[in-house]
Design an enzyme around this catalytic site. Structure first.
Site, mmCIF file in Angstrom:
data_model
loop_
_atom_site.group_PDB
_atom_site.id
_atom_site.type_symbol
_atom_site.label_atom_id
_atom_site.label_comp_id
_atom_site.label_asym_id
_atom_site.label_seq_id
_atom_site.Cartn_x
_atom_site.Cartn_y
_atom_site.Cartn_z
ATOM 1 C CE LYS A 7 36.990 83.679 -20.304
ATOM 2 N NZ LYS A 7 35.920 82.742 -19.880
ATOM 3 C CG ASP A 105 26.851 80.781 -13.704
ATOM 4 O OD1 ASP A 105 25.717 80.995 -13.210
ATOM 5 O OD2 ASP A 105 27.541 81.667 -14.230
#
Length: 224
Positions: A7, A105
């Site tokens: 990532k 989230d």
């Protein structure tokens, strides 16, 4: 010789020191959360161009949202199977909360469903540490500018205290609100707060009481 997911930041955010700092925090925080339902982080480093990266386990990109929103996929997931997914996510959050980490989230898009019954609560990019915790985000003596913690989240899953900007009231219960929304979707096939605009969605979340699940799905177990 292990295959990993790598990532990095995209070019539009790589020059923003706040976003870079948040990216590194995400890697360090997730790397310290060792739980079967949290994607393991293997390494954090710097690429030749000076940008940070981290590597983690490769996870099949099927999410709970993919299952809930597509009738063909939903038919393969009876209620007991979906509740098993919900239980795994609850365990991941219980573990994170025991370390005073708030995800912020939690939503079906961030619940990944792998092979062999694997369930991951992913995307800890908005996570923050609340209260005393052994989780460390920075090297000793080096504290870069912190990202804004009073933002982010997904409307429809964000708790009323966040939508109202009542940050002094934000704690671990914020994640439990999102869990409740997800359980409602699993039981009824619809969302508890529906609106035609973002403003109406915010008002609905803060002021309206959702219909009882059994009104929408008579077969919903009374206990749930």
């Amino acid at each position: 010789r292990r295959t990993v997911a790598l990532k990095t930041l995209n070019s539009s955010t790589a020059l923003d020191p706040v976003l870079v700092n948040r990216f590194v925090e995400e890697a360090r925080l997730t790397g310290q959360l060792e739980h079967p339902n949290i994607v393991p982080v293997y390494d954090l480093g710097t690429a030749p161009d000076g940008q940070p990266f981290y590597t983690m386990r490769v996870v099949k990109k099927t999410s709970l949202r993919d299952v809930l929103d597509h009738p063909e996929a939903r038919a393969q997931w009876p209620l007991t199977r979906l509740l098993d997914v919900f239980l795994h996510v609850s365990r991941a959050l219980a573990y994170a909360h025991s370390h005073h980490v708030l995800h912020r989230d939690v939503k079906p898009e961030n619940i990944l469903l792998g092979d062999f019954g694997v369930v991951y609560l992913a995307d800890w990019g908005l996570a923050t540490v609340v209260g005393a915790s052994e989780i460390t985000l920075h090297e000793k003596g080096s504290i870069p500018p912190r990202a804004a913690t009073g933002s982010g989240g997904t409307p429809g899953y964000m708790a009323p205290e966040i939508l109202r900007g009542e940050w002094n009231n934000v704690d671990l219960r914020t994640d439990l609100f999102a869990l409740g929304v997800i359980l409602y979707e699993i039981l009824t096939g619809s969302r508890p707060f529906e609106a035609d605009s973002l403003a109406e969605l915010i008002v609905a979340t803060c002021e309206k009481t959702p219909r009882l699940p059994r009104e929408l799905s008579p077969s919903c177990p009374l206990l749930l």
